[in-house]
Write an enzyme that holds these catalytic residues in place. Structure first.
Site, PDB file in Angstrom:
ATOM      1  N   TYR A   1       1.567  -5.521 -10.635  1.00  0.00           N
ATOM      2  CA  TYR A   1       2.116  -6.876 -10.518  1.00  0.00           C
ATOM      3  C   TYR A   1       2.508  -7.427 -11.894  1.00  0.00           C
ATOM      4  O   TYR A   1       3.551  -8.066 -12.048  1.00  0.00           O
ATOM      5  CB  TYR A   1       1.105  -7.805  -9.841  1.00  0.00           C
ATOM      6  CG  TYR A   1       0.640  -7.310  -8.483  1.00  0.00           C
ATOM      7  CD1 TYR A   1       1.518  -6.674  -7.606  1.00  0.00           C
ATOM      8  CD2 TYR A   1      -0.686  -7.465  -8.072  1.00  0.00           C
ATOM      9  CE1 TYR A   1       1.093  -6.208  -6.380  1.00  0.00           C
ATOM     10  CE2 TYR A   1      -1.117  -7.003  -6.835  1.00  0.00           C
ATOM     11  CZ  TYR A   1      -0.226  -6.372  -5.999  1.00  0.00           C
ATOM     12  OH  TYR A   1      -0.654  -5.915  -4.776  1.00  0.00           O
TER      13      TYR A   1
ATOM     14  N   GLU B   1      -2.676 -12.521  -3.768  1.00  0.00           N
ATOM     15  CA  GLU B   1      -4.079 -12.404  -4.179  1.00  0.00           C
ATOM     16  C   GLU B   1      -4.394 -10.931  -4.391  1.00  0.00           C
ATOM     17  O   GLU B   1      -3.861 -10.073  -3.680  1.00  0.00           O
ATOM     18  CB  GLU B   1      -5.040 -12.944  -3.100  1.00  0.00           C
ATOM     19  CG  GLU B   1      -5.065 -14.446  -2.958  1.00  0.00           C
ATOM     20  CD  GLU B   1      -4.098 -14.936  -1.917  1.00  0.00           C
ATOM     21  OE1 GLU B   1      -3.578 -14.098  -1.141  1.00  0.00           O
ATOM     22  OE2 GLU B   1      -3.845 -16.163  -1.878  1.00  0.00           O
TER      23      GLU B   1
ATOM     24  N   ASN C   1      -9.290  -4.604  -8.842  1.00  0.00           N
ATOM     25  CA  ASN C   1      -8.148  -3.721  -8.556  1.00  0.00           C
ATOM     26  C   ASN C   1      -7.160  -3.704  -9.728  1.00  0.00           C
ATOM     27  O   ASN C   1      -6.085  -4.319  -9.697  1.00  0.00           O
ATOM     28  CB  ASN C   1      -7.465  -4.161  -7.252  1.00  0.00           C
ATOM     29  CG  ASN C   1      -6.509  -3.115  -6.718  1.00  0.00           C
ATOM     30  OD1 ASN C   1      -6.148  -2.176  -7.433  1.00  0.00           O
ATOM     31  ND2 ASN C   1      -6.089  -3.264  -5.478  1.00  0.00           N
TER      32      ASN C   1
ATOM     33  N   ALA D   1       0.839  -1.204   0.000  1.00  0.00           N
ATOM     34  CA  ALA D   1       0.000   0.000   0.000  1.00  0.00           C
ATOM     35  C   ALA D   1       0.869   1.247   0.000  1.00  0.00           C
ATOM     36  O   ALA D   1       1.936   1.290   0.618  1.00  0.00           O
ATOM     37  CB  ALA D   1      -0.911   0.014   1.227  1.00  0.00           C
TER      38      ALA D   1
END
Ligand SMILES: CC(C)(COP(=O)(O)OP(=O)(O)OC[C@H]1O[C@@H](n2cnc3c(N)ncnc32)[C@H](O)[C@@H]1OP(=O)(O)O)[C@@H](O)C(=O)NCCC(=O)NCCS
Length: 155
Positions: A125, A113, A118, A80
C-alpha cells in the site's frame, strides 16, 4: 481494464458469481480467517457500492481485490493473491487496476484497514502512496489485533 492475456501474464476482469468457488480457494489459502462464500455472494449480488476484480493466470483465478465506492471515496475491502503466486507483482497489478476503476468512477481518495503485523501488505500500500492515518483498536476479532487505517489521495 485490459483483458488481454499473454504468456505468463495474468489478466484482470470483474468478478462474477461463477468465480466465487475459485475465489474461495484463494481466500482460504491466503487468510487465516477467510471470508465465507456467502460474504462474496452478498457483496456481488446485494452491495451496489461494491466492485470486485480477479486476476486470471492461464485460466486459474490467482487473486482478487474489492472496493466499495461511496460518493468520492473508495474503501478497499480486501486484496489477496494465492500463496503459490505471491511475489510476482500480481498484488501490485490488482491494486493498480482497482485504483484506475475507482478513479474512473469518481473516487478522489482511497482508504483501507490492515493488520499492524501485516508488513507485506503495508509495503504494497505504501508503494501506492498510502499513509497510516489512524488505528482501530482490536479491529480483528480472531486475535484482537489493531488495524492501521491508511489513506491515499487519488487526484
Ligand atoms: C499482500 C499481498 C496481496 C501482496 O501480493 P503479492 O502479489 O504477493 O505482492 P507483489 O508481488 O505485487 O508485491 C508488491 C509489493 O508488496 C510488498 N510485498 C509483497 N510481499 C512482500 C513480503 N513478503 N515482504 C515484504 N513486502 C512485500 C513489496 O513492497 C512489493 O514490492 P517490491 O517487490 O517492489 O518490493 C499478498 O501477499 C497476500 O495475498 N497476502 C495474504 C492476504 C493479505 O494479507 N491481504 C492483505 C489484507 S489487508
Amino acid at each position: 481494464m485490459a483483458e488481454k492475456q499473454s504468456m505468463n501474464k495474468p489478466y484482470f476482469r470483474f468478478m462474477t458469481v461463477h468465480d466465487i468457488p475459485h475465489v474461495m480457494e484463494v481466500e482460504n489459502a491466503a487468510f487465516t480467517v477467510p471470508w465465507s462464500e456467502d460474504a462474496f455472494y452478498n457483496e456481488l449480488l446485494n452491495n451496489h457500492f461494491a466492485k470486485y476484480i480477479v486476476a486470471v493466470d492461464e485460466e486459474r483465478i490467482v487473486g482478487y481485490c474489492g472496493v466499495w465506492l461511496i460518493v468520492d471515496e473508495a474503501h478497499i475491502t480486501n486484496v489477496a493473491v494465492h500463496p503459490d503466486y505471491q511475489g510476482k507483482k500480481i498484488g501490485k497489478q490488482l491494486m493498480q487496476e482497482i485504483i484506475e476503476i475507482s478513479k474512473h468512477l469518481s473516487a478522489v481518495r482511497m482508504t483501507l484497514e490492515v493488520r499492524v503485523s501485516n508488513h507485506a501488505a503495508q509495503r504494497l500500500y505504501q508503494s501506492f502512496g498510502f499513509e497510516i492515518q489512524g488505528v482501530r483498536k482490536q479491529y480483528y476479532s480472531d486475535n484482537k489485533e489493531d488495524a492501521y487505517i491508511m489513506w491515499v489521495n487519488l487526484s
